[in-house]
Write an enzyme that holds these catalytic residues in place. Structure first.
Site, PDB file in Angstrom:
ATOM      1  N   ALA A 187     -21.162  -2.746 -37.488  1.00  0.00           N
ATOM      2  CA  ALA A 187     -19.802  -3.016 -37.985  1.00  0.00           C
ATOM      3  C   ALA A 187     -19.077  -3.878 -36.956  1.00  0.00           C
ATOM      4  O   ALA A 187     -18.417  -3.367 -36.059  1.00  0.00           O
ATOM      5  CB  ALA A 187     -19.054  -1.715 -38.237  1.00  0.00           C
ATOM      6  N   SER A 211     -17.954  -7.788 -37.793  1.00  0.00           N
ATOM      7  CA  SER A 211     -16.982  -8.467 -38.659  1.00  0.00           C
ATOM      8  C   SER A 211     -16.462  -7.514 -39.737  1.00  0.00           C
ATOM      9  O   SER A 211     -15.283  -7.503 -40.063  1.00  0.00           O
ATOM     10  CB  SER A 211     -17.632  -9.688 -39.323  1.00  0.00           C
ATOM     11  OG  SER A 211     -17.883 -10.677 -38.361  1.00  0.00           O
ATOM     12  N   ILE A 256     -18.085  -3.489 -25.998  1.00  0.00           N
ATOM     13  CA  ILE A 256     -16.756  -3.044 -25.578  1.00  0.00           C
ATOM     14  C   ILE A 256     -16.425  -3.619 -24.201  1.00  0.00           C
ATOM     15  O   ILE A 256     -17.012  -3.225 -23.186  1.00  0.00           O
ATOM     16  CB  ILE A 256     -16.661  -1.494 -25.574  1.00  0.00           C
ATOM     17  CG1 ILE A 256     -17.106  -0.936 -26.943  1.00  0.00           C
ATOM     18  CG2 ILE A 256     -15.229  -1.070 -25.223  1.00  0.00           C
ATOM     19  CD1 ILE A 256     -16.430  -1.553 -28.160  1.00  0.00           C
ATOM     20  N   GLU A 308     -12.990 -10.755 -31.395  1.00  0.00           N
ATOM     21  CA  GLU A 308     -11.700 -10.585 -32.091  1.00  0.00           C
ATOM     22  C   GLU A 308     -11.650 -11.352 -33.409  1.00  0.00           C
ATOM     23  O   GLU A 308     -10.626 -11.922 -33.773  1.00  0.00           O
ATOM     24  CB  GLU A 308     -10.535 -10.935 -31.165  1.00  0.00           C
ATOM     25  CG  GLU A 308     -10.417  -9.908 -30.049  1.00  0.00           C
ATOM     26  CD  GLU A 308      -9.247 -10.124 -29.131  1.00  0.00           C
ATOM     27  OE1 GLU A 308      -8.147 -10.388 -29.634  1.00  0.00           O
ATOM     28  OE2 GLU A 308      -9.441 -10.020 -27.906  1.00  0.00           O
TER      29      GLU A 308
HETATM   30  N1  COS Z   1      -1.834  -6.173 -40.613  1.00  0.00           N
HETATM   31  C1  COS Z   1      -1.552  -4.999 -41.233  1.00  0.00           C
HETATM   32  N2  COS Z   1      -2.338  -4.506 -42.233  1.00  0.00           N
HETATM   33  C2  COS Z   1      -3.424  -5.208 -42.591  1.00  0.00           C
HETATM   34  C3  COS Z   1      -3.777  -6.429 -41.968  1.00  0.00           C
HETATM   35  C4  COS Z   1      -2.917  -6.912 -40.944  1.00  0.00           C
HETATM   36  N3  COS Z   1      -3.172  -8.061 -40.312  1.00  0.00           N
HETATM   37  N4  COS Z   1      -4.920  -6.899 -42.527  1.00  0.00           N
HETATM   38  C5  COS Z   1      -5.276  -6.016 -43.463  1.00  0.00           C
HETATM   39  N5  COS Z   1      -4.377  -4.984 -43.501  1.00  0.00           N
HETATM   40  C6  COS Z   1      -4.384  -3.840 -44.413  1.00  0.00           C
HETATM   41  C7  COS Z   1      -4.462  -4.331 -45.855  1.00  0.00           C
HETATM   42  O1  COS Z   1      -3.184  -4.611 -46.363  1.00  0.00           O
HETATM   43  C8  COS Z   1      -5.107  -3.133 -46.547  1.00  0.00           C
HETATM   44  O2  COS Z   1      -4.091  -2.169 -46.773  1.00  0.00           O
HETATM   45  P1  COS Z   1      -4.105  -1.237 -48.111  1.00  0.00           P
HETATM   46  O3  COS Z   1      -5.341  -0.400 -48.013  1.00  0.00           O
HETATM   47  O4  COS Z   1      -2.843  -0.432 -48.016  1.00  0.00           O
HETATM   48  O5  COS Z   1      -4.160  -2.173 -49.267  1.00  0.00           O
HETATM   49  C9  COS Z   1      -6.059  -2.583 -45.498  1.00  0.00           C
HETATM   50  O6  COS Z   1      -5.565  -3.053 -44.227  1.00  0.00           O
HETATM   51  C10 COS Z   1      -7.472  -3.059 -45.695  1.00  0.00           C
HETATM   52  O7  COS Z   1      -7.457  -4.479 -45.673  1.00  0.00           O
HETATM   53  P2  COS Z   1      -8.632  -5.349 -46.330  1.00  0.00           P
HETATM   54  O8  COS Z   1      -8.911  -4.879 -47.719  1.00  0.00           O
HETATM   55  O9  COS Z   1      -8.286  -6.779 -46.133  1.00  0.00           O
HETATM   56  O10 COS Z   1      -9.897  -4.921 -45.431  1.00  0.00           O
HETATM   57  P3  COS Z   1     -11.297  -5.585 -45.270  1.00  0.00           P
HETATM   58  O11 COS Z   1     -12.266  -4.538 -44.900  1.00  0.00           O
HETATM   59  O12 COS Z   1     -11.642  -6.418 -46.478  1.00  0.00           O
HETATM   60  O13 COS Z   1     -10.996  -6.529 -44.006  1.00  0.00           O
HETATM   61  C11 COS Z   1     -11.494  -8.360 -42.482  1.00  0.00           C
HETATM   62  C12 COS Z   1     -11.755  -7.613 -43.791  1.00  0.00           C
HETATM   63  C13 COS Z   1     -12.616  -9.341 -42.352  1.00  0.00           C
HETATM   64  C14 COS Z   1     -10.154  -9.094 -42.549  1.00  0.00           C
HETATM   65  C15 COS Z   1     -11.415  -7.389 -41.266  1.00  0.00           C
HETATM   66  O14 COS Z   1     -12.516  -6.486 -41.324  1.00  0.00           O
HETATM   67  C16 COS Z   1     -11.495  -8.124 -39.932  1.00  0.00           C
HETATM   68  O15 COS Z   1     -10.511  -8.633 -39.436  1.00  0.00           O
HETATM   69  N6  COS Z   1     -12.701  -8.188 -39.335  1.00  0.00           N
HETATM   70  C17 COS Z   1     -12.919  -8.765 -38.021  1.00  0.00           C
HETATM   71  C18 COS Z   1     -12.705  -7.715 -37.024  1.00  0.00           C
HETATM   72  C19 COS Z   1     -12.768  -8.170 -35.647  1.00  0.00           C
HETATM   73  O16 COS Z   1     -11.927  -8.939 -35.224  1.00  0.00           O
HETATM   74  N7  COS Z   1     -13.766  -7.639 -34.929  1.00  0.00           N
HETATM   75  C20 COS Z   1     -13.861  -7.866 -33.564  1.00  0.00           C
HETATM   76  C21 COS Z   1     -13.448  -6.627 -32.847  1.00  0.00           C
HETATM   77  S1  COS Z   1     -12.511  -6.866 -31.409  1.00  0.00           S
HETATM   78  S2  COS Z   1     -13.703  -7.769 -30.212  1.00  0.00           S
END
Ligand code: COS
Length: 394
Positions: free
Chosen positions: A137, A139, A164, A368
């Site tokens: 897990a 992306s 991490i 990120e």
């Molecule tokens: N701020 C606040 N809430 C958010 C948000 C944001 N930026 N983005 C999404 N949400 C909320 C959505 O509104 C949704 O809320 P509800 O359940 O109330 O409708 C919920 O979170 C789930 O969002 P979504 O359906 O978009 O989730 P996904 O699993 O489809 O998300 C992505 C997909 C790809 C956008 C997400 O998994 C992501 O950003 N992945 C990359 C992660 C990352 O950066 N990994 C590196 C780790 S740090 S090195």
């Protein structure tokens, strides 16, 4: 394309200009990182020095908890990273991870959590880490399997995290786990786990092309007080996304710092290296390259500080942060590659700034949220019901 020039833009206030000028001078006087030294010890020393000098105050929110302001000022965080990255990538890393690692607490922590953690992070006395990714897990965050079940007033964590940053040297970890209130993104919660908690161990260190502390973490029946949950049960995914909205923009700023340094190195090389009776800069091929590099940097800087400014206005920046991160990291890689090419064989020699930048930039296109995730995020925002409809032709 120097940051000093960009500071004249209306995105900034006088306090931003003064802070950046002071930080730049501090870096010149104090930052002499030995990249041959032990990376853990170097990062610990950098956190301590940045804390003592007061720069880490910008990484946390709440004046009463040692922060520079009541809310995180995204422009300041970006200016700090832009400046530190131009001087030294590890110094930027040390600053950024204090912010990312404690960001969820700044944004959504209880008063008690904030009082317990943020002052130590701001003073550089505790190192912070953000534990979200897992072997399956990265992306797709919502696919995480590391889980917690509640027993009385404790949560019991089981599972693994990987990639991490600060893993192994951090004192405080913000760990995202599945708590099962619902499936997918709606069943995740965030917990503070202190290093040394029973059942928590560093399962292994990870070596990467630009060395920094990085590890796999393992939780085996790891008990933490329920009072360590950040935000409501099941709200952890949103807490993670809100944190990333701030720090993704700051990754763009770090990429900018790397690109600015590469440009300076390339320009110096182009104007001093002689061949065929003239300098490298006299060749139109080099001039075209310099023009492209400068334009890429300016474009990325505009996108980055637009996103930072917009968040500081209290507006949503999910799309703008993603645009900034994608454009600045991809652009920086091109700029650094072009600068390295100007150095010829020297460019791939250990010890050259462009060689180090070439290794340092690569991970920024991945962590990120990889470029492909940013594209997904941008497109989703564009296609959302209620997004501005295309205008008809004149
Ligand atoms: N701020 C606040 N809430 C958010 C948000 C944001 N930026 N983005 C999404 N949400 C909320 C959505 O509104 C949704 O809320 P509800 O359940 O109330 O409708 C919920 O979170 C789930 O969002 P979504 O359906 O978009 O989730 P996904 O699993 O489809 O998300 C992505 C997909 C790809 C956008 C997400 O998994 C992501 O950003 N992945 C990359 C992660 C990352 O950066 N990994 C590196 C780790 S740090 S090195």
């Amino acid at each position: 394309m120097s940051l000093a020039d960009d500071l004249a833009w209306p995105f900034f206030d006088a306090r931003h200009r003064a802070m950046q000028r002071d930080l730049d001078a501090w870096c010149t006087r104090h930052l002499h990182v030995d990249h041959a030294a032990d990376v853990d010890a170097t990062c610990r020393a950098l956190v301590r020095d940045l804390g003592e000098a007061g720069w880490l105050r910008h990484a946390v929110a709440g004046v009463e908890h040692g922060g520079a302001g009541d809310a995180i000022d995204t422009r300041t965080i970006c200016l700090v990273r832009d400046t530190l990255a131009r001087h030294d990538g590890l110094a930027d890393f040390a600053f950024a991870m204090q912010g990312l690692g404690s960001g969820a607490i700044s944004l959504a922590g209880t008063p008690d959590q904030r009082a317990r953690v943020l002052p130590r992070v701001a003073r550089g006395e505790a190192i912070a880490a953000f534990a979200l990714s897992e072997p399956d897990a990265g992306s797709d965050v919502a696919a995480m399997q590391c889980a917690a079940r509640v027993e009385g007033d404790e949560a019991i964590l089981d599972g693994e995290k990987t990639w991490i940053s600060n893993g192994g040297i951090a004192d405080v970890y913000v760990v995202f786990v599945r708590t099962g209130e619902a499936g997918g993104a709606r069943g995740i919660s965030a917990f503070i786990v202190e290093a040394g908690a029973p059942g928590f161990e560093v399962a292994g260190r990870i070596d990467v092309i630009a060395p920094h502390p990085l590890a796999r973490l393992r939780f085996t029946g790891c008990r933490v007080p329920l009072a360590n949950r950040i935000g409501a049960a099941g709200e952890g995914f949103k807490v993670a996304m809100r944190t990333l909205d701030v720090f993704r923009t700051s990754v763009a700023a770090a990429a900018l710092g790397f690109a600015r340094r590469a440009f300076d190195e390339g320009l110096r090389r182009a104007t001093t290296r002689r061949m065929f009776g003239q300098t490298l800069a006299d060749f139109q091929l080099t001039q075209a390259k310099l023009a492209q590099m400068a334009t890429t940097i300016d474009g990325a800087s505009l996108l980055t500080y637009r996103a930072a400014w917009q968040r500081d206005q209290g507006r949503g920046v999910t799309k703008e942060a993603a645009m900034a991160k994608m454009a600045a990291t991809e652009g920086a890689q091109q700029v650094i590659d072009a600068a390295l090419q100007m150095f010829g064989g020297l460019g791939v020699t250990h010890g050259q700034a462009v060689e180090r930048l070439y290794r340092e930039i690569r991970a920024l296109l991945i962590y990120e949220g990889a470029t492909e995730v940013q594209q997904l995020v941008i497109a989703r925002e564009l296609l959302k019901p209620g997004a501005p409809a295309p205008q008809s032709g004149a």
